[in-house]
Design a protein around this motif. Sequence first.
Motif, mmCIF file in Angstrom:
data_model
loop_
_atom_site.group_PDB
_atom_site.id
_atom_site.type_symbol
_atom_site.label_atom_id
_atom_site.label_comp_id
_atom_site.label_asym_id
_atom_site.label_seq_id
_atom_site.Cartn_x
_atom_site.Cartn_y
_atom_site.Cartn_z
ATOM 1 N N UNK A 1 64.982 132.797 57.295
ATOM 2 C CA UNK A 1 66.010 131.765 57.187
ATOM 3 C C UNK A 1 67.040 132.139 56.132
ATOM 4 N N UNK A 2 66.573 132.591 54.968
ATOM 5 C CA UNK A 2 67.503 133.017 53.917
ATOM 6 C C UNK A 2 68.358 134.186 54.387
ATOM 7 N N UNK B 1 52.313 150.597 50.140
ATOM 8 C CA UNK B 1 53.511 150.967 49.377
ATOM 9 C C UNK B 1 54.752 150.338 49.988
ATOM 10 N N UNK B 2 54.867 150.439 51.309
ATOM 11 C CA UNK B 2 56.021 149.868 51.997
ATOM 12 C C UNK B 2 56.049 148.350 51.842
ATOM 13 N N UNK B 3 54.885 147.703 51.926
ATOM 14 C CA UNK B 3 54.828 146.251 51.794
ATOM 15 C C UNK B 3 55.346 145.801 50.433
ATOM 16 N N UNK B 4 54.957 146.495 49.364
ATOM 17 C CA UNK B 4 55.422 146.112 48.028
ATOM 18 C C UNK B 4 56.939 146.228 47.931
ATOM 19 N N UNK B 5 57.490 147.352 48.393
ATOM 20 C CA UNK B 5 58.933 147.559 48.292
ATOM 21 C C UNK B 5 59.702 146.534 49.111
ATOM 22 N N UNK B 6 59.199 146.205 50.311
ATOM 23 C CA UNK B 6 59.896 145.258 51.176
ATOM 24 C C UNK B 6 59.772 143.833 50.648
ATOM 25 N N UNK B 7 58.647 143.486 50.043
ATOM 26 C CA UNK B 7 58.510 142.170 49.435
ATOM 27 C C UNK B 7 59.496 142.006 48.270
ATOM 28 N N UNK B 8 59.698 143.065 47.497
ATOM 29 C CA UNK B 8 60.703 143.022 46.429
ATOM 30 C C UNK B 8 62.098 142.827 47.014
ATOM 31 N N UNK B 9 62.355 143.499 48.114
ATOM 32 C CA UNK B 9 63.641 143.389 48.814
ATOM 33 C C UNK B 9 63.913 141.948 49.239
ATOM 34 N N UNK B 10 62.894 141.290 49.813
ATOM 35 C CA UNK B 10 63.093 139.919 50.280
ATOM 36 C C UNK B 10 63.085 138.906 49.142
ATOM 37 N N UNK B 11 62.423 139.232 48.037
ATOM 38 C CA UNK B 11 62.514 138.355 46.868
ATOM 39 C C UNK B 11 63.971 138.267 46.407
ATOM 40 N N UNK B 12 64.680 139.385 46.427
ATOM 41 C CA UNK B 12 66.094 139.395 46.047
ATOM 42 C C UNK B 12 66.923 138.630 47.078
ATOM 43 N N UNK C 1 65.949 136.033 48.854
ATOM 44 C CA UNK C 1 65.750 134.607 48.601
ATOM 45 C C UNK C 1 66.485 134.149 47.351
ATOM 46 N N UNK C 2 66.491 134.975 46.313
ATOM 47 C CA UNK C 2 67.237 134.634 45.105
ATOM 48 C C UNK C 2 68.731 134.528 45.407
ATOM 49 N N UNK D 1 63.229 126.265 50.971
ATOM 50 C CA UNK D 1 62.993 127.460 51.793
ATOM 51 C C UNK D 1 63.113 128.744 50.962
ATOM 52 N N UNK D 2 64.255 129.012 50.305
ATOM 53 C CA UNK D 2 64.295 130.240 49.498
ATOM 54 C C UNK D 2 63.356 130.206 48.292
#
Length: 421
Positions: A66-67, A348-359, A361-362, A378-379
């Motif tokens: 959604x974000x 490894x990929x999951x960690x990097x992509x989760x960081x990507x989506x944290x940004x 949402x921010x 939601x975000x």
Amino acid sequence: MKAALPAGTGVPMKRRLGVFDAVTIGLGSMIGAGVFAALAPAAGASGSGLPLALAVAAVVAYCNATSSARLAARYPASGGTYVYGRERLGPFWGYLAGWGFVIGKTASCAAMALTVGSYVWPGQAHAVAVAAVVVLTAVNYGGVQKSAWLTRSIVAIVLAVLAAVATVCLTASTAGSVRLDIGADTSAEGVLRAAALLFFAFAGYARIATLGEEVRDPARTIPRAIPLALGITLLVYAAVAVAVLAVLGPGRLADASAPLAEAVRAAGAPGLVPVVRIGAAVAALGSLLALILGVSRTTLAMARDGHLPRTLAAVHPRFRVPHRAELAVGAVVAVLAATTDVRAAIGFSSFAVLAYYAIANAAALTLTAAERRPPRIVPLVGLLGCAILALALPLTSVISGAAVLAVGAAGYGLRGAVTRA
């Protein structure tokens, strides 16, 4: 004064993709990765709590989707969260998102290529993986519409195979030949770790946003395509996960190297095993195709801003694709596919992509009501969920992922210091 861009960087990319093609590319990314690559390790972490882990991953993915959809409608350019972070939070956060995406998804490309190799020719998995990268890079080079056509065919084949697997397993389960082995083997920590691993499978909708410059009417198309692709994928995952868990139970599922093939064999349909193997290879090809597509577009956006060599920002005057970025990404993935291991790449990929989506949402939290900001919950849930799932991953994945982000941040600071000097 900015350096002059190389010849070809000013060529616009052509908007060819409608809602159907955008949804298809998202499905090709998500369905290929999760069912065939992440299901077994997720079952190992969560046991019979696998369906709950899937639900947790889906909630976080929905918030991220959604974000991303609202941001993509506001900024319909190649690069995804790299662009959103840069525009809403500042250049550093955009850069960090792009860095995490390119590095993490390049590892995903290698994992998917090796999945192809392990199903097609286990004894020569690395050689087949490299050949798959070369062929799909050539397909992407020929234009995004050709990629969409090929992805459409791949998705149709994979959905047919998965429907057959779910039907056979659920039929066997209801007939009483197998039973769902639910035990007290589930913990909150295990569910969160499994959800983090399964998130690797849901992250394909980012490919829709990173193709912002090639989508017709992006303000309407992208917000429609992302939730549609995510919803269809969730339904498919839920049906297959429940069916396979019912047949194998959590223990056998966790230990299976080819869980869907093991499931149809246990359900009394060994004749389907070759079909499942072919479907797995085709699914991984679909994921690899879309992954190369997305990584090359983020590489293009970062090269335009000088964070990567500007020569990678060139757009082919005939095919209207970032041809140099695609060739560079293909070359790096081919090297990784020849030298790396499949399972290590997933965490490894999951960690990097989760960081990507944290940004992402921010960035979505900074949207105003006039910019069609999503409800704040939601975000917020997406940001918190990304942080929790990232830290729930195996320690080696957390350390390696954090180290890569730290290297990227140091590189950004060094480049800034050199520029100021």
